[in-house]
Motif scaffolding. Structure first.
Motif, PDB file in Angstrom:
ATOM      1  N   UNK A   1       0.832  -1.209   0.000  1.00  0.00           N
ATOM      2  CA  UNK A   1       0.000   0.000   0.000  1.00  0.00           C
ATOM      3  C   UNK A   1       0.864   1.256   0.000  1.00  0.00           C
ATOM      4  N   UNK A   2       1.954   1.234   0.769  1.00  0.00           N
ATOM      5  CA  UNK A   2       2.837   2.409   0.793  1.00  0.00           C
ATOM      6  C   UNK A   2       3.429   2.672  -0.593  1.00  0.00           C
ATOM      7  N   UNK A   3       3.836   1.602  -1.267  1.00  0.00           N
ATOM      8  CA  UNK A   3       4.367   1.772  -2.633  1.00  0.00           C
ATOM      9  C   UNK A   3       3.286   2.304  -3.574  1.00  0.00           C
ATOM     10  N   UNK A   4       2.081   1.750  -3.444  1.00  0.00           N
ATOM     11  CA  UNK A   4       0.981   2.158  -4.315  1.00  0.00           C
ATOM     12  C   UNK A   4       0.630   3.628  -4.130  1.00  0.00           C
ATOM     13  N   UNK A   5       0.726   4.110  -2.890  1.00  0.00           N
ATOM     14  CA  UNK A   5       0.358   5.501  -2.613  1.00  0.00           C
ATOM     15  C   UNK A   5       1.342   6.477  -3.235  1.00  0.00           C
ATOM     16  N   UNK A   6       2.555   6.007  -3.534  1.00  0.00           N
ATOM     17  CA  UNK A   6       3.576   6.893  -4.090  1.00  0.00           C
ATOM     18  C   UNK A   6       3.629   6.910  -5.603  1.00  0.00           C
ATOM     19  N   UNK A   7       2.806   6.087  -6.248  1.00  0.00           N
ATOM     20  CA  UNK A   7       2.829   6.017  -7.712  1.00  0.00           C
ATOM     21  C   UNK A   7       2.001   7.133  -8.326  1.00  0.00           C
ATOM     22  N   UNK A   8       2.477   7.654  -9.442  1.00  0.00           N
ATOM     23  CA  UNK A   8       1.729   8.668 -10.183  1.00  0.00           C
ATOM     24  C   UNK A   8       0.773   7.950 -11.127  1.00  0.00           C
ATOM     25  N   UNK A   9      -0.448   8.441 -11.222  1.00  0.00           N
ATOM     26  CA  UNK A   9      -1.409   7.796 -12.103  1.00  0.00           C
ATOM     27  C   UNK A   9      -2.437   8.775 -12.632  1.00  0.00           C
ATOM     28  N   UNK A  10      -3.172   8.334 -13.634  1.00  0.00           N
ATOM     29  CA  UNK A  10      -4.208   9.172 -14.235  1.00  0.00           C
ATOM     30  C   UNK A  10      -5.504   9.063 -13.440  1.00  0.00           C
ATOM     31  N   UNK A  11      -6.294  10.119 -13.422  1.00  0.00           N
ATOM     32  CA  UNK A  11      -7.594  10.044 -12.749  1.00  0.00           C
ATOM     33  C   UNK A  11      -8.521   9.086 -13.485  1.00  0.00           C
ATOM     34  N   UNK A  12      -9.570   8.662 -12.801  1.00  0.00           N
ATOM     35  CA  UNK A  12     -10.561   7.773 -13.410  1.00  0.00           C
ATOM     36  C   UNK A  12     -11.926   8.443 -13.351  1.00  0.00           C
ATOM     37  N   UNK A  13     -12.913   7.809 -13.976  1.00  0.00           N
ATOM     38  CA  UNK A  13     -14.264   8.369 -13.927  1.00  0.00           C
ATOM     39  C   UNK A  13     -15.292   7.289 -14.221  1.00  0.00           C
ATOM     40  N   UNK A  14     -16.551   7.604 -13.908  1.00  0.00           N
ATOM     41  CA  UNK A  14     -17.649   6.697 -14.222  1.00  0.00           C
ATOM     42  C   UNK A  14     -17.856   6.591 -15.733  1.00  0.00           C
ATOM     43  N   UNK A  15     -17.177   7.445 -16.496  1.00  0.00           N
ATOM     44  CA  UNK A  15     -17.336   7.439 -17.949  1.00  0.00           C
ATOM     45  C   UNK A  15     -16.274   6.582 -18.651  1.00  0.00           C
ATOM     46  N   UNK A  16     -15.316   6.048 -17.885  1.00  0.00           N
ATOM     47  CA  UNK A  16     -14.221   5.271 -18.481  1.00  0.00           C
ATOM     48  C   UNK A  16     -14.727   4.125 -19.348  1.00  0.00           C
ATOM     49  N   UNK A  17     -15.690   3.389 -18.850  1.00  0.00           N
ATOM     50  CA  UNK A  17     -16.216   2.224 -19.563  1.00  0.00           C
ATOM     51  C   UNK A  17     -17.372   2.588 -20.494  1.00  0.00           C
ATOM     52  N   UNK A  18     -17.751   3.864 -20.466  1.00  0.00           N
ATOM     53  CA  UNK A  18     -18.915   4.304 -21.232  1.00  0.00           C
ATOM     54  C   UNK A  18     -18.590   5.566 -22.029  1.00  0.00           C
TER      55      UNK A  18
END
Length: 200
Positions: free
Chosen positions: A11-28
């Motif tokens: 979890x500590x490693x995951x919290x430090x990763x840079x990532x793109x935001x998500x949305x309810x529209x990703x799959x739609x």
């Protein structure tokens, strides 16, 4: 090193990763957000509690009497109020109000990329550890039930599936990761899946 230590380090490693935001529209992608919509900031607490068999995630089942998302599985959290310093403060305050989680029992590991909902919220997941055990007390007006799910269940991307239902006359796809009698889906499942990908 114990299983709990391994999971906390993940979890500590995951919290430090840079990532793109998500949305309810990703799959739609055919569903477009309304023009000129005003997004409201919100924070939710993605809090894991250490136990003998590993970490367990705190979740709630929302009251069936609520106007928004009745009966759905959710993280403790809500919109940022004027008195909140930021989304982290909002998530901690809401956890105190909804399940009586003392903020002093919590170590905030960091925040994850925001998630935009179809209800026009920009939700910031606040990743945290509950270091001191507590007895959840649900706020009856908002929370119908408080329960926990094992880390190994929600952090395994293979357990997630894409399903659909009709929403406002259109077919809407969404992620789901059921656990026992609890149907975890929608924005909650999407944010958890994003975290599971980071952990994996």
């Amino acid at each position: 090193m114990t299983k709990v230590d391994d999971q906390i380090n993940a979890l500590r490693r995951a919290s430090g990763l840079v990532g793109a935001p998500s949305s309810d529209f990703d799959l739609n992608p055919e569903v477009t957000p309304a023009e000129g919509r005003k997004l409201r900031a919100a924070g939710v607490l993605v809090a894991f509690e250490p136990r003998a068999d590993g970490l367990h995630l705190l979740l709630t089942k929302r009251s069936s009497h609520l106007k928004h998302h009745p009966g759905q599985i959710a993280f403790p959290g809500g919109k940022v109020d004027p008195g909140d310093a930021d989304e982290v403060a909002a998530a901690l305050r809401e956890a105190r109000e909804e399940v009586a989680l003392p903020s002093g029992h919590v170590e905030v590991l960091g925040t994850l990329p925001a998630h935009e909902t179809v209800t026009s919220f920009t939700v910031t997941p606040v990743l945290a550890l509950i270091h001191t055990p507590f007895d959840p007390v649900r706020e009856p007006g908002e929370v119908e039930e408080v329960f926990y799910t094992p880390f190994d269940h929600v952090m395994d991307p293979a357990r997630y599936s894409v399903q659909y239902r009709r929403w406002r006359g259109q077919r809407r796809l969404y992620y789901t990761v059921p656990f026992g009698p609890y149907y975890i889906w929608g924005a909650t499942a999407r944010m958890l899946r994003a975290l599971a990908e980071r952990v994996a």
